[in-house]
Design an enzyme around this catalytic site. Structure first.
Site, PDB file in Angstrom:
ATOM      1  N   ARG A  13       0.823  -1.222   0.000  1.00  0.00           N
ATOM      2  CA  ARG A  13       0.000   0.000   0.000  1.00  0.00           C
ATOM      3  C   ARG A  13       0.850   1.262   0.000  1.00  0.00           C
ATOM      4  O   ARG A  13       0.427   2.304   0.516  1.00  0.00           O
ATOM      5  CB  ARG A  13      -0.970   0.020   1.188  1.00  0.00           C
ATOM      6  CG  ARG A  13      -2.051  -1.044   1.112  1.00  0.00           C
ATOM      7  CD  ARG A  13      -3.028  -0.873   2.259  1.00  0.00           C
ATOM      8  NE  ARG A  13      -3.971  -1.998   2.310  1.00  0.00           N
ATOM      9  CZ  ARG A  13      -4.577  -2.428   3.415  1.00  0.00           C
ATOM     10  NH1 ARG A  13      -4.337  -1.837   4.572  1.00  0.00           N
ATOM     11  NH2 ARG A  13      -5.415  -3.439   3.369  1.00  0.00           N
ATOM     12  N   ARG A  56      -3.126   6.526   1.090  1.00  0.00           N
ATOM     13  CA  ARG A  56      -3.693   7.709   1.731  1.00  0.00           C
ATOM     14  C   ARG A  56      -2.750   8.433   2.680  1.00  0.00           C
ATOM     15  O   ARG A  56      -3.030   9.562   3.079  1.00  0.00           O
ATOM     16  CB  ARG A  56      -4.971   7.312   2.490  1.00  0.00           C
ATOM     17  CG  ARG A  56      -6.126   6.981   1.568  1.00  0.00           C
ATOM     18  CD  ARG A  56      -7.329   6.485   2.365  1.00  0.00           C
ATOM     19  NE  ARG A  56      -7.085   5.140   2.885  1.00  0.00           N
ATOM     20  CZ  ARG A  56      -7.892   4.528   3.759  1.00  0.00           C
ATOM     21  NH1 ARG A  56      -8.961   5.151   4.221  1.00  0.00           N
ATOM     22  NH2 ARG A  56      -7.615   3.300   4.172  1.00  0.00           N
ATOM     23  N   ARG A  58      -6.523  11.299  -5.828  1.00  0.00           N
ATOM     24  CA  ARG A  58      -7.784  10.601  -5.576  1.00  0.00           C
ATOM     25  C   ARG A  58      -8.964  11.562  -5.688  1.00  0.00           C
ATOM     26  O   ARG A  58     -10.013  11.231  -6.262  1.00  0.00           O
ATOM     27  CB  ARG A  58      -7.726   9.942  -4.189  1.00  0.00           C
ATOM     28  CG  ARG A  58      -9.026   9.544  -3.547  1.00  0.00           C
ATOM     29  CD  ARG A  58      -9.715   8.397  -4.240  1.00  0.00           C
ATOM     30  NE  ARG A  58     -10.894   7.990  -3.500  1.00  0.00           N
ATOM     31  CZ  ARG A  58     -12.045   8.648  -3.471  1.00  0.00           C
ATOM     32  NH1 ARG A  58     -12.151   9.780  -4.141  1.00  0.00           N
ATOM     33  NH2 ARG A  58     -13.066   8.191  -2.782  1.00  0.00           N
ATOM     34  N   ASP A  76      -6.919  -2.668  -7.324  1.00  0.00           N
ATOM     35  CA  ASP A  76      -7.580  -3.280  -6.184  1.00  0.00           C
ATOM     36  C   ASP A  76      -7.886  -4.728  -6.514  1.00  0.00           C
ATOM     37  O   ASP A  76      -8.115  -5.073  -7.686  1.00  0.00           O
ATOM     38  CB  ASP A  76      -8.875  -2.538  -5.841  1.00  0.00           C
ATOM     39  CG  ASP A  76      -9.444  -2.974  -4.494  1.00  0.00           C
ATOM     40  OD1 ASP A  76      -8.968  -2.461  -3.472  1.00  0.00           O
ATOM     41  OD2 ASP A  76     -10.327  -3.848  -4.477  1.00  0.00           O
ATOM     42  N   TYR A  89     -15.203 -11.737  -0.129  1.00  0.00           N
ATOM     43  CA  TYR A  89     -15.958 -10.524  -0.448  1.00  0.00           C
ATOM     44  C   TYR A  89     -17.104 -10.821  -1.409  1.00  0.00           C
ATOM     45  O   TYR A  89     -18.196 -10.248  -1.278  1.00  0.00           O
ATOM     46  CB  TYR A  89     -15.025  -9.475  -1.056  1.00  0.00           C
ATOM     47  CG  TYR A  89     -14.021  -8.922  -0.088  1.00  0.00           C
ATOM     48  CD1 TYR A  89     -14.335  -7.850   0.746  1.00  0.00           C
ATOM     49  CD2 TYR A  89     -12.745  -9.473   0.024  1.00  0.00           C
ATOM     50  CE1 TYR A  89     -13.420  -7.340   1.654  1.00  0.00           C
ATOM     51  CE2 TYR A  89     -11.821  -8.969   0.924  1.00  0.00           C
ATOM     52  CZ  TYR A  89     -12.168  -7.910   1.736  1.00  0.00           C
ATOM     53  OH  TYR A  89     -11.253  -7.416   2.630  1.00  0.00           O
TER      54      TYR A  89
END
Length: 340
Positions: free
Chosen positions: A18, A22, A31, A68, A144
Protein backbone atom coordinates in the site's frame (compact mmCIF):
# COMPACT_ATOMS: atom_id res chain seq x y z
CA UNK A 1 14.18 -10.03 -9.14
CA UNK A 2 17.61 -11.31 -8.06
CA UNK A 3 16.34 -12.00 -4.56
CA UNK A 4 13.32 -13.86 -5.96
CA UNK A 5 15.84 -15.99 -7.85
CA UNK A 6 17.41 -16.91 -4.49
CA UNK A 7 20.21 -14.36 -4.21
CA UNK A 8 21.04 -12.50 -0.99
CA UNK A 9 21.71 -8.79 -1.46
CA UNK A 10 22.82 -6.06 0.92
CA UNK A 11 21.20 -3.74 1.60
CA UNK A 12 18.03 -5.69 0.90
CA UNK A 13 15.66 -4.35 -1.74
CA UNK A 14 12.63 -2.71 -0.19
CA UNK A 15 9.10 -1.58 -0.89
CA UNK A 16 5.90 -1.27 1.16
CA UNK A 17 2.51 -2.81 0.69
CA UNK A 18 0.00 0.00 0.00
CA UNK A 19 2.93 2.36 -0.59
CA UNK A 20 0.75 4.32 -3.04
CA UNK A 21 -1.94 5.34 -0.61
CA UNK A 22 -3.69 7.71 1.73
CA UNK A 23 -0.69 8.54 3.94
CA UNK A 24 0.68 10.58 1.01
CA UNK A 25 -0.81 14.05 0.39
CA UNK A 26 -0.10 13.72 -3.33
CA UNK A 27 -2.17 10.53 -3.41
CA UNK A 28 -5.08 12.22 -1.66
CA UNK A 29 -4.99 15.06 -4.17
CA UNK A 30 -4.98 12.65 -7.12
CA UNK A 31 -7.78 10.60 -5.58
CA UNK A 32 -9.87 13.77 -5.32
CA UNK A 33 -9.23 14.50 -9.00
CA UNK A 34 -10.43 11.02 -9.95
CA UNK A 35 -13.74 11.44 -8.12
CA UNK A 36 -13.92 7.95 -6.64
CA UNK A 37 -11.63 5.07 -5.74
CA UNK A 38 -12.88 2.82 -8.54
CA UNK A 39 -12.61 5.66 -11.03
CA UNK A 40 -9.00 6.09 -9.98
CA UNK A 41 -8.32 2.37 -10.52
CA UNK A 42 -9.71 2.66 -14.06
CA UNK A 43 -8.01 5.92 -15.02
CA UNK A 44 -4.69 4.87 -16.54
CA UNK A 45 -3.12 8.32 -16.36
CA UNK A 46 -4.01 8.91 -12.72
CA UNK A 47 -3.35 5.32 -11.62
CA UNK A 48 0.11 5.53 -13.21
CA UNK A 49 0.69 8.78 -11.37
CA UNK A 50 -0.13 7.32 -7.94
CA UNK A 51 1.92 4.19 -8.71
CA UNK A 52 4.93 6.44 -9.31
CA UNK A 53 4.43 8.79 -6.34
CA UNK A 54 6.20 6.68 -3.68
CA UNK A 55 9.00 5.89 -6.14
CA UNK A 56 9.64 9.59 -6.69
CA UNK A 57 9.39 10.45 -3.00
CA UNK A 58 11.25 7.51 -1.42
CA UNK A 59 13.18 5.73 -4.18
CA UNK A 60 11.79 2.30 -3.35
CA UNK A 61 13.27 -0.65 -5.23
CA UNK A 62 9.86 -1.77 -6.49
CA UNK A 63 6.71 -0.07 -7.68
CA UNK A 64 3.45 -1.95 -7.26
CA UNK A 65 0.59 -1.41 -9.66
CA UNK A 66 -2.12 0.77 -8.19
CA UNK A 67 -5.39 -1.11 -8.42
CA UNK A 68 -7.58 -3.28 -6.18
CA UNK A 69 -8.19 -7.00 -5.73
CA UNK A 70 -11.92 -6.51 -6.43
CA UNK A 71 -11.45 -5.47 -10.04
CA UNK A 72 -11.45 -9.22 -10.79
CA UNK A 73 -15.03 -9.90 -9.63
CA UNK A 74 -16.00 -6.60 -11.26
CA UNK A 75 -14.58 -7.84 -14.56
CA UNK A 76 -16.50 -11.10 -14.05
CA UNK A 77 -19.71 -9.08 -14.05
CA UNK A 78 -20.35 -8.78 -10.31
CA UNK A 79 -21.53 -5.34 -9.21
CA UNK A 80 -18.80 -3.68 -7.11
CA UNK A 81 -19.06 -0.31 -5.38
CA UNK A 82 -16.72 1.53 -3.05
CA UNK A 83 -18.72 3.64 -0.62
CA UNK A 84 -16.95 6.36 1.33
CA UNK A 85 -16.35 5.36 4.92
CA UNK A 86 -17.88 1.90 4.43
CA UNK A 87 -15.45 0.00 2.22
CA UNK A 88 -16.38 -2.16 -0.76
CA UNK A 89 -19.94 -3.33 -1.38
CA UNK A 90 -20.80 -6.12 -3.84
CA UNK A 91 -23.99 -7.85 -4.92
CA UNK A 92 -23.41 -11.19 -3.13
CA UNK A 93 -22.66 -14.35 -5.10
CA UNK A 94 -23.80 -16.99 -2.64
CA UNK A 95 -26.13 -19.17 -4.72
CA UNK A 96 -25.85 -21.18 -7.91
CA UNK A 97 -28.16 -18.73 -9.64
CA UNK A 98 -26.00 -15.77 -8.62
CA UNK A 99 -22.87 -17.55 -9.88
CA UNK A 100 -24.60 -18.39 -13.16
CA UNK A 101 -25.45 -14.71 -13.56
CA UNK A 102 -21.81 -13.62 -13.76
CA UNK A 103 -19.36 -14.35 -16.55
CA UNK A 104 -17.55 -17.64 -17.06
CA UNK A 105 -14.50 -15.74 -18.31
CA UNK A 106 -12.96 -12.52 -17.09
CA UNK A 107 -13.60 -9.55 -19.38
CA UNK A 108 -10.19 -8.05 -20.06
CA UNK A 109 -11.95 -5.22 -21.84
CA UNK A 110 -13.15 -3.99 -18.44
CA UNK A 111 -9.57 -4.23 -17.18
CA UNK A 112 -7.97 -2.57 -20.20
CA UNK A 113 -7.43 0.70 -18.27
CA UNK A 114 -5.48 -1.29 -15.65
CA UNK A 115 -3.35 -2.87 -18.36
CA UNK A 116 -2.87 0.59 -19.88
CA UNK A 117 -1.61 1.70 -16.46
CA UNK A 118 0.94 -1.12 -16.58
CA UNK A 119 2.14 -0.02 -19.99
CA UNK A 120 2.45 3.61 -18.87
CA UNK A 121 4.30 2.81 -15.65
CA UNK A 122 6.67 0.34 -17.28
CA UNK A 123 7.74 3.14 -19.60
CA UNK A 124 8.29 5.52 -16.67
CA UNK A 125 10.33 3.34 -14.33
CA UNK A 126 14.10 3.19 -14.40
CA UNK A 127 15.56 -0.23 -15.28
CA UNK A 128 16.74 -0.87 -11.71
CA UNK A 129 13.22 -0.51 -10.25
CA UNK A 130 11.13 -3.67 -10.30
CA UNK A 131 7.48 -3.37 -11.31
CA UNK A 132 5.09 -5.63 -9.40
CA UNK A 133 1.61 -6.59 -10.49
CA UNK A 134 -0.85 -8.43 -8.30
CA UNK A 135 -4.18 -10.07 -7.73
CA UNK A 136 -6.11 -11.23 -4.73
CA UNK A 137 -5.96 -14.94 -3.94
CA UNK A 138 -9.19 -16.80 -4.77
CA UNK A 139 -10.04 -17.47 -1.12
CA UNK A 140 -9.70 -13.82 -0.10
CA UNK A 141 -11.57 -12.49 -3.14
CA UNK A 142 -14.30 -15.09 -2.62
CA UNK A 143 -14.87 -13.89 0.94
CA UNK A 144 -15.96 -10.52 -0.45
CA UNK A 145 -17.91 -12.02 -3.34
CA UNK A 146 -19.97 -14.25 -1.04
CA UNK A 147 -20.63 -11.78 1.77
CA UNK A 148 -20.99 -8.71 -0.43
CA UNK A 149 -18.62 -6.86 1.90
CA UNK A 150 -15.74 -7.37 4.25
CA UNK A 151 -16.57 -9.02 7.57
CA UNK A 152 -14.54 -9.53 10.74
CA UNK A 153 -14.34 -13.33 10.53
CA UNK A 154 -15.31 -13.93 6.87
CA UNK A 155 -18.10 -16.09 8.28
CA UNK A 156 -20.38 -16.08 5.21
CA UNK A 157 -17.68 -17.58 2.95
CA UNK A 158 -16.56 -20.08 5.57
CA UNK A 159 -20.14 -21.17 6.14
CA UNK A 160 -20.83 -21.56 2.43
CA UNK A 161 -17.64 -23.61 2.03
CA UNK A 162 -18.87 -25.98 4.76
CA UNK A 163 -22.51 -26.12 3.66
CA UNK A 164 -22.00 -26.32 -0.10
CA UNK A 165 -18.35 -27.07 -0.96
CA UNK A 166 -19.36 -27.79 -4.55
CA UNK A 167 -20.74 -24.29 -5.07
CA UNK A 168 -17.90 -22.66 -3.18
CA UNK A 169 -15.41 -24.70 -5.18
CA UNK A 170 -17.04 -23.47 -8.39
CA UNK A 171 -16.54 -19.87 -7.23
CA UNK A 172 -12.90 -20.61 -6.43
CA UNK A 173 -12.38 -22.30 -9.80
CA UNK A 174 -13.86 -19.28 -11.58
CA UNK A 175 -11.47 -17.03 -9.70
CA UNK A 176 -8.44 -19.22 -10.40
CA UNK A 177 -9.12 -19.07 -14.13
CA UNK A 178 -9.78 -15.32 -14.04
CA UNK A 179 -6.67 -14.64 -11.96
CA UNK A 180 -4.42 -16.57 -14.33
CA UNK A 181 -5.75 -14.59 -17.30
CA UNK A 182 -5.37 -11.30 -15.44
CA UNK A 183 -1.83 -11.93 -14.17
CA UNK A 184 -0.63 -13.16 -17.56
CA UNK A 185 -2.05 -9.98 -19.10
CA UNK A 186 -0.18 -7.88 -16.54
CA UNK A 187 3.08 -9.70 -17.20
CA UNK A 188 2.69 -9.31 -20.95
CA UNK A 189 1.86 -5.62 -20.51
CA UNK A 190 5.07 -4.95 -18.61
CA UNK A 191 5.17 -5.97 -14.93
CA UNK A 192 8.28 -7.89 -13.88
CA UNK A 193 6.74 -10.09 -11.19
CA UNK A 194 3.40 -10.52 -9.46
CA UNK A 195 2.14 -10.95 -5.90
CA UNK A 196 -0.90 -12.98 -4.84
CA UNK A 197 -2.51 -11.44 -1.75
CA UNK A 198 -4.28 -13.96 0.49
CA UNK A 199 -5.17 -11.55 3.26
CA UNK A 200 -7.64 -13.91 4.95
CA UNK A 201 -5.71 -17.19 4.63
CA UNK A 202 -4.88 -17.32 8.34
CA UNK A 203 -8.48 -17.75 9.51
CA UNK A 204 -8.79 -21.15 7.81
CA UNK A 205 -8.33 -24.44 9.71
CA UNK A 206 -5.63 -26.76 8.34
CA UNK A 207 -7.70 -28.87 5.96
CA UNK A 208 -9.50 -25.81 4.60
CA UNK A 209 -6.17 -23.96 4.34
CA UNK A 210 -4.91 -26.72 2.06
CA UNK A 211 -8.11 -26.77 0.01
CA UNK A 212 -8.94 -23.07 -0.28
CA UNK A 213 -5.56 -21.31 0.12
CA UNK A 214 -2.79 -23.64 -1.07
CA UNK A 215 -4.51 -25.51 -3.91
CA UNK A 216 -5.94 -22.44 -5.70
CA UNK A 217 -2.65 -20.55 -5.40
CA UNK A 218 -0.78 -23.55 -6.79
CA UNK A 219 -3.21 -23.63 -9.72
CA UNK A 220 -2.58 -19.93 -10.38
CA UNK A 221 1.20 -20.38 -10.25
CA UNK A 222 1.04 -23.33 -12.64
CA UNK A 223 -1.42 -21.57 -14.94
CA UNK A 224 0.64 -18.39 -15.16
CA UNK A 225 3.91 -20.24 -15.78
CA UNK A 226 2.30 -22.35 -18.49
CA UNK A 227 1.89 -19.12 -20.46
CA UNK A 228 4.83 -17.10 -19.07
CA UNK A 229 7.59 -19.63 -18.32
CA UNK A 230 9.76 -18.61 -15.39
CA UNK A 231 7.32 -15.96 -14.13
CA UNK A 232 8.34 -14.75 -10.67
CA UNK A 233 5.50 -14.92 -8.15
CA UNK A 234 5.28 -13.87 -4.49
CA UNK A 235 2.58 -15.37 -2.27
CA UNK A 236 1.34 -13.53 0.80
CA UNK A 237 -0.77 -15.84 3.01
CA UNK A 238 -1.31 -13.53 5.96
CA UNK A 239 -1.58 -15.37 9.25
CA UNK A 240 -0.33 -18.69 7.86
CA UNK A 241 2.07 -19.14 10.79
CA UNK A 242 3.59 -22.62 10.96
CA UNK A 243 1.95 -23.47 7.62
CA UNK A 244 4.24 -21.10 5.71
CA UNK A 245 6.72 -23.82 4.76
CA UNK A 246 3.97 -26.05 3.43
CA UNK A 247 2.45 -23.14 1.54
CA UNK A 248 5.79 -22.26 -0.05
CA UNK A 249 6.63 -25.84 -1.01
CA UNK A 250 3.21 -26.78 -2.36
CA UNK A 251 2.31 -23.58 -4.22
CA UNK A 252 5.65 -23.21 -6.01
CA UNK A 253 5.96 -19.48 -5.36
CA UNK A 254 9.38 -17.81 -5.56
CA UNK A 255 8.89 -15.74 -2.44
CA UNK A 256 6.67 -15.70 0.63
CA UNK A 257 5.39 -12.55 2.29
CA UNK A 258 5.54 -12.61 6.08
CA UNK A 259 3.04 -10.84 8.29
CA UNK A 260 4.28 -9.27 11.52
CA UNK A 261 3.35 -12.31 13.64
CA UNK A 262 5.66 -14.71 11.77
CA UNK A 263 8.13 -16.57 13.99
CA UNK A 264 11.61 -15.60 12.81
CA UNK A 265 13.38 -18.75 13.97
CA UNK A 266 10.81 -20.93 12.21
CA UNK A 267 11.03 -18.88 9.01
CA UNK A 268 14.83 -19.02 8.93
CA UNK A 269 14.84 -22.77 9.58
CA UNK A 270 11.94 -23.91 7.42
CA UNK A 271 11.29 -21.29 4.74
CA UNK A 272 14.13 -18.88 3.95
CA UNK A 273 16.68 -20.42 1.64
CA UNK A 274 14.05 -22.65 0.04
CA UNK A 275 12.32 -19.52 -1.18
CA UNK A 276 12.93 -15.82 -0.66
CA UNK A 277 11.05 -14.12 2.14
CA UNK A 278 9.53 -10.66 2.32
CA UNK A 279 8.51 -8.59 5.32
CA UNK A 280 7.72 -8.17 8.13
CA UNK A 281 7.75 -4.98 10.24
CA UNK A 282 4.48 -4.31 12.06
CA UNK A 283 2.69 -1.41 10.32
CA UNK A 284 1.73 -0.02 13.74
CA UNK A 285 5.35 0.40 14.82
CA UNK A 286 5.74 2.64 11.79
CA UNK A 287 3.21 4.94 13.46
CA UNK A 288 5.06 4.76 16.78
CA UNK A 289 8.35 5.74 15.18
CA UNK A 290 11.42 6.60 17.21
CA UNK A 291 13.35 3.92 19.03
CA UNK A 292 10.51 1.43 18.73
CA UNK A 293 10.74 1.65 14.95
CA UNK A 294 14.53 1.39 15.05
CA UNK A 295 14.31 -1.75 17.17
CA UNK A 296 11.77 -3.31 14.80
CA UNK A 297 13.95 -2.61 11.76
CA UNK A 298 17.03 -3.95 13.53
CA UNK A 299 15.15 -7.08 14.60
CA UNK A 300 14.05 -7.74 11.02
CA UNK A 301 17.62 -7.30 9.79
CA UNK A 302 18.93 -9.69 12.44
CA UNK A 303 16.21 -12.20 11.65
CA UNK A 304 16.27 -12.25 7.86
CA UNK A 305 19.36 -10.38 6.68
CA UNK A 306 21.47 -13.53 6.30
CA UNK A 307 19.39 -14.94 3.44
CA UNK A 308 17.34 -13.92 0.40
CA UNK A 309 15.08 -11.19 1.79
CA UNK A 310 12.99 -8.27 0.56
CA UNK A 311 12.37 -5.68 3.27
CA UNK A 312 8.69 -4.78 3.65
CA UNK A 313 5.98 -4.31 6.21
CA UNK A 314 3.97 -7.22 7.56
CA UNK A 315 0.85 -5.75 5.94
CA UNK A 316 -0.14 -2.49 4.27
CA UNK A 317 0.99 0.90 5.52
CA UNK A 318 -1.84 2.64 7.36
CA UNK A 319 -3.22 6.06 6.36
CA UNK A 320 -2.01 7.70 9.59
CA UNK A 321 1.64 6.65 9.21
CA UNK A 322 3.85 9.77 9.31
CA UNK A 323 6.00 10.31 6.25
CA UNK A 324 8.97 11.19 8.48
CA UNK A 325 8.76 7.72 10.03
CA UNK A 326 8.83 6.11 6.60
CA UNK A 327 11.94 8.12 5.79
CA UNK A 328 13.56 7.07 9.05
CA UNK A 329 12.82 3.41 8.35
CA UNK A 330 14.26 3.58 4.84
CA UNK A 331 17.43 5.32 6.03
CA UNK A 332 17.97 2.77 8.81
CA UNK A 333 17.61 -0.17 6.42
CA UNK A 334 19.89 1.30 3.78
CA UNK A 335 22.62 2.44 6.18
CA UNK A 336 22.62 -0.57 8.50
CA UNK A 337 25.76 -2.63 8.85
CA UNK A 338 25.60 -5.87 6.96
CA UNK A 339 24.89 -8.74 9.40
CA UNK A 340 27.72 -11.23 9.72
Amino acid sequence: MRVLAGERLWPPPMWMMRQAGRYLPEYRATRDRAGSFLALCYNAELAAEVTMQPIRRFGFDAAILFSDILVVPHALGQAVRFEAGEGPKLDPVATSAALDAIHQEIDLGVLQPVLDTVTKVSGMLSPETTFLGFCGAPWTVATYMVAGEGTEDQGPARQLAYNDPGLFGAIIDRLVKASVTYLVAQLKAGVDAVQVFDTWAGILPDAEFDRWAIAPTRAIVEGVRAQVPGARIIGFPRGAGARLARYAAETGVDGVGLDWTADAAYVRREVQGKVAVQGNVDPLVLIAGGEALDRAVDAAIAAYGHGPWIFNLGHGITPNAPIAHVERMIKRVRTSTEPK
